[in-house]
Design a protein around this motif. Structure first.
Motif, PDB file in Angstrom:
ATOM      1  N   GLY A  96       0.744  -0.947  -0.054  1.00 53.52           N
ATOM      2  CA  GLY A  96      -0.168   0.030   0.040  1.00 53.52           C
ATOM      3  C   GLY A  96       1.060   1.324  -0.136  1.00 53.52           C
ATOM      4  O   GLY A  96       0.589   2.418  -0.573  1.00 53.52           O
ATOM      5  N   ASP A  97       1.717   1.340   0.264  1.00 56.79           N
ATOM      6  CA  ASP A  97       3.292   1.963   0.156  1.00 56.79           C
ATOM      7  C   ASP A  97       2.837   2.740  -1.198  1.00 56.79           C
ATOM      8  O   ASP A  97       3.030   1.867  -1.931  1.00 56.79           O
ATOM      9  N   VAL A  98       3.423   4.497  -1.754  1.00 56.39           N
ATOM     10  CA  VAL A  98       3.435   4.611  -2.593  1.00 56.39           C
ATOM     11  C   VAL A  98       5.180   5.446  -2.640  1.00 56.39           C
ATOM     12  O   VAL A  98       5.864   5.812  -1.714  1.00 56.39           O
ATOM     13  N   VAL A  99       5.660   4.752  -3.626  1.00 59.23           N
ATOM     14  CA  VAL A  99       6.990   5.146  -3.704  1.00 59.23           C
ATOM     15  C   VAL A  99       7.222   5.800  -5.029  1.00 59.23           C
ATOM     16  O   VAL A  99       7.058   5.635  -5.922  1.00 59.23           O
ATOM     17  N   THR A 100       8.458   6.079  -5.388  1.00 58.40           N
ATOM     18  CA  THR A 100       8.968   6.564  -6.573  1.00 58.40           C
ATOM     19  C   THR A 100      10.038   5.648  -7.098  1.00 58.40           C
ATOM     20  O   THR A 100      11.373   5.004  -6.350  1.00 58.40           O
ATOM     21  N   VAL A 101       9.697   4.654  -8.251  1.00 64.06           N
ATOM     22  CA  VAL A 101      10.971   3.933  -9.206  1.00 64.06           C
ATOM     23  C   VAL A 101      11.548   5.189  -9.705  1.00 64.06           C
ATOM     24  O   VAL A 101      11.297   5.175 -10.521  1.00 64.06           O
ATOM     25  N   VAL A 102      13.102   4.362 -10.154  1.00 62.55           N
ATOM     26  CA  VAL A 102      13.944   4.646 -11.174  1.00 62.55           C
ATOM     27  C   VAL A 102      13.453   4.923 -11.909  1.00 62.55           C
ATOM     28  O   VAL A 102      13.286   2.754 -12.457  1.00 62.55           O
TER      29      VAL A 102
END
Length: 149
Positions: A96-102
């Protein structure tokens, strides 16, 4: 848009479960079910063959992941019995966490295991595409807070 990279888990039993968690500062090792280490400002979970060589925080539930063997059958057995074992988190990431992916932009964590966190990201619309989302595992975070494999 600000995205969450690592999280400080609340110990307050009255806290709402869907409450947004505060990101941990870059450079701080998260408390995690898997081991956590830094090398060259990159956060990762060390494997068994390198854990003895680097400073790391041990995992709360799992030791370092054994190195993957060669050969399709051995690798498949390793994946099923060691690497893909579900975990409550991976280096502080939870489903459920939102992250930034390269290279992929914003992604949502779908599941976590000893190997990494499976994330789903939106694909650009295209008349030739039959999918709207892609998935990949992320296993490390760079010095800018972006996740990658």
């Amino acid at each position: 848009m600000q995205t969450i990279a690592l999280f400080d888990l609340s110990t307050d039993p009255t806290a709402r479960p869907m409450q947004r968690r505060a990101p941990l500062p870059l450079g701080e090792l998260p408390i995690s079910s898997v081991p956590a280490a830094y090398y060259g400002e990159h956060l990762y979970s060390p494997k068994a063959d390198t854990a003895a060589l680097v400073d790391h925080r041990p995992g709360n539930r799992f030791p370092p992941l054994p190195t993957s063997p060669s050969g399709p059958k051995a690798w498949n057995d390793w994946w099923r019995t060691e690497a893909s074992v579900p975990t409550p988190d991976y280096l502080g990431l939870e489903p459920g966490d939102v992250v930034t992916v390269v290279g992929s932009g914003t992604a949502t964590v779908m599941s976590t295991c000893r190997f990494g966190a499976l994330v789903r990201y939106a694909l650009p619309p295209s008349p030739w595409a039959d999918r709207t989302h892609g998935e990949m595992y992320v296993t490390a975070r760079n010095q800018f807070g972006h996740w990658y494999r």
